[in-house]
Design a protein around this motif. Structure first.
Motif, PDB file in Angstrom:
ATOM      1  N   GLU A 191       0.853  -1.187   0.000  1.00 30.03           N
ATOM      2  CA  GLU A 191       0.000   0.000   0.000  1.00 30.03           C
ATOM      3  C   GLU A 191       0.891   1.240   0.000  1.00 30.03           C
ATOM      4  OE1 GLU A 191      -2.971   0.192   3.019  1.00 30.03           O
ATOM      5  OE2 GLU A 191      -3.532  -1.927   2.837  1.00 30.03           O
ATOM      6  N   VAL A 192       0.647   2.133  -0.947  1.00 27.52           N
ATOM      7  CA  VAL A 192       1.431   3.370  -1.048  1.00 27.52           C
ATOM      8  C   VAL A 192       0.460   4.520  -1.250  1.00 27.52           C
ATOM      9  CG1 VAL A 192       3.194   4.632  -2.328  1.00 27.52           C
ATOM     10  CG2 VAL A 192       3.393   2.151  -2.051  1.00 27.52           C
ATOM     11  N   SER A 193       0.594   5.573  -0.434  1.00 27.06           N
ATOM     12  CA  SER A 193      -0.290   6.733  -0.565  1.00 27.06           C
ATOM     13  C   SER A 193       0.496   8.014  -0.333  1.00 27.06           C
ATOM     14  CB  SER A 193      -1.461   6.650   0.430  1.00 27.06           C
ATOM     15  OG  SER A 193      -0.991   6.614   1.765  1.00 27.06           O
ATOM     16  N   ASN A 194       0.190   9.023  -1.139  1.00 27.78           N
ATOM     17  CA  ASN A 194       0.755  10.368  -0.998  1.00 27.78           C
ATOM     18  C   ASN A 194       2.269  10.343  -0.797  1.00 27.78           C
ATOM     19  OD1 ASN A 194       0.369  13.206  -0.936  1.00 27.78           O
ATOM     20  ND2 ASN A 194       0.584  13.212   1.288  1.00 27.78           N
ATOM     21  N   SER A 195       2.971   9.660  -1.682  1.00 26.11           N
ATOM     22  CA  SER A 195       4.420   9.495  -1.532  1.00 26.11           C
ATOM     23  C   SER A 195       5.108   9.676  -2.875  1.00 26.11           C
ATOM     24  CB  SER A 195       4.752   8.106  -0.962  1.00 26.11           C
ATOM     25  OG  SER A 195       4.207   7.937   0.327  1.00 26.11           O
ATOM     26  N   LEU A 196       6.396   9.998  -2.817  1.00 27.81           N
ATOM     27  CA  LEU A 196       7.240  10.064  -4.004  1.00 27.81           C
ATOM     28  C   LEU A 196       8.172   8.860  -3.970  1.00 27.81           C
ATOM     29  CD1 LEU A 196       8.202  13.855  -4.122  1.00 27.81           C
ATOM     30  CD2 LEU A 196       6.384  12.683  -5.370  1.00 27.81           C
ATOM     31  N   VAL A 197       8.076   8.011  -4.983  1.00 30.28           N
ATOM     32  CA  VAL A 197       8.844   6.772  -5.028  1.00 30.28           C
ATOM     33  C   VAL A 197       9.687   6.777  -6.295  1.00 30.28           C
ATOM     34  CG1 VAL A 197       8.732   4.255  -5.064  1.00 30.28           C
ATOM     35  CG2 VAL A 197       7.043   5.554  -3.745  1.00 30.28           C
ATOM     36  N   GLY A 205       5.636  -3.535   1.535  1.00 31.66           N
ATOM     37  CA  GLY A 205       4.920  -3.137   2.744  1.00 31.66           C
ATOM     38  C   GLY A 205       4.056  -1.920   2.502  1.00 31.66           C
ATOM     39  N   GLU A 206       3.943  -1.060   3.519  1.00 34.62           N
ATOM     40  CA  GLU A 206       3.113   0.140   3.434  1.00 34.62           C
ATOM     41  C   GLU A 206       3.992   1.389   3.484  1.00 34.62           C
ATOM     42  OE1 GLU A 206      -0.189   0.226   6.165  1.00 34.62           O
ATOM     43  OE2 GLU A 206      -0.193  -1.968   6.325  1.00 34.62           O
ATOM     44  N   VAL A 207       3.713   2.344   2.604  1.00 40.48           N
ATOM     45  CA  VAL A 207       4.435   3.616   2.551  1.00 40.48           C
ATOM     46  C   VAL A 207       3.409   4.729   2.510  1.00 40.48           C
ATOM     47  CG1 VAL A 207       6.085   5.037   1.287  1.00 40.48           C
ATOM     48  CG2 VAL A 207       6.366   2.551   1.322  1.00 40.48           C
ATOM     49  N   ARG A 208       3.511   5.663   3.476  1.00 38.42           N
ATOM     50  CA  ARG A 208       2.552   6.763   3.533  1.00 38.42           C
ATOM     51  C   ARG A 208       3.301   8.083   3.711  1.00 38.42           C
ATOM     52  NH1 ARG A 208       0.409   3.967   8.343  1.00 38.42           N
ATOM     53  NH2 ARG A 208      -0.661   2.064   7.666  1.00 38.42           N
TER      54      ARG A 208
END
Length: 274
Positions: A191-197, A205-208
């Motif tokens: 899960e990734v939200s509101n992030s720069l990757v 995993g999860e990145v917020r």
């Protein structure tokens, strides 16, 4: 070199042999996307000897000898204070100075001959009354990186679309060192939200609300929130991270919990294993 006057004196031959009329001196700790041609036009239009790029607002904390300007309605600098005690909003320099090459050489030579080596006090402030010194107000996004807290804040502001639009203006692109890599890969259940990757990342995993640089790996079950993870960082499975800055090549072992705060993020130095 100990200071800017010494540094400029050491390249006097380069300055003397150059053919350009103007010299732009900038600090390396300012994040912005500015069109210098507008600064040059203002400098020439006002027949200025020196133009200081400035902003109006609260003085950022922990700046080293900040310049605070008082100007007349035309923008001419009539007073120049260094590291004053000030509350509220003021006009302060953001480390960009434009002046004629011959004038710069003369001012540096004068400082050296008098054994004066403080650029702001001895070259600028001391010559305020004898020079036509003007301000140029930059109203776009700008952030001076003066501490880990301001570095963290600048990265978090990248989550705002208007900030990204100002910094990454397609008419003035930002170039960086090329390192071609595969596109970021997102595993099942990630899960990734509101992030720069960045490219090369592998997210299981999860990145917020975070910034991940190239080649970062986030293991299964790990939660990365409000963090800045620099190049090739590895966050192993089960980690919980919040308000953390990790430098390059940092390894966070499985099931670690790291918790900072917005005003006091945790910093992990380059190559560390936690």
């Amino acid at each position: 070199m100990n200071n800017r006057v010494e540094s400029l004196a050491s390249i006097k031959r380069f300055l003397t042999n150059s053919k350009e009329d103007l010299v732009l001196i900038t600090d390396s700790d300012v994040v912005c996307n500015i069109d210098y041609s507008d600064v040059v036009s203002s400098h020439i239009g006002k027949n200025a000897d020196v133009t200081l790029v400035c902003r109006f607002g609260p003085l950022p904390r922990k700046l080293v000898e900040p310049l605070v300007l008082t100007t007349d309605p035309d923008g001419r600098v009539i007073d120049l204070l260094i590291d004053p005690r000030t509350d509220g909003e003021c006009c302060y320099g953001i480390g960009m100075i434009l002046l004629r090459r011959e004038l710069l050489i003369r001012l540096v030579d004068d400082c050296v001959s008098r054994n004066l080596y403080n650029f702001k006090r001895d070259l600028l402030q001391r010559n305020l009354s004898s020079l036509r010194m003007y301000s140029y107000e930059f109203s776009g996004y700008a952030r001076i990186i003066s501490s880990p807290v301001s570095y963290f804040a600048a990265n978090m502001e990248l989550m705002q679309p208007n900030v990204r639009a100002q910094l990454f203006n397609p008419n003035r692109p930002v170039y960086t060192k090329v390192r071609d890599d595969m596109p970021a890969r997102y595993g099942l259940g990630s899960e990734v939200s509101n992030s720069l990757v960045a490219d090369g990342c592998v997210i299981d995993g999860e990145v917020r609300n975070s910034v991940l640089f190239r080649g970062v790996r986030v293991g299964k079950g790990a939660v990365v929130e409000n963090c800045v993870v620099l190049q090739d960082g590895q966050i192993r499975p089960g980690c919980k991270m919040k308000y953390v800055i990790t430098d390059k090549d940092v390894l966070i072992q499985s099931d670690r919990s790291l918790l900072g705060f917005e005003s006091y993020p945790i910093f992990i130095s380059k190559g560390s294993v936690v």
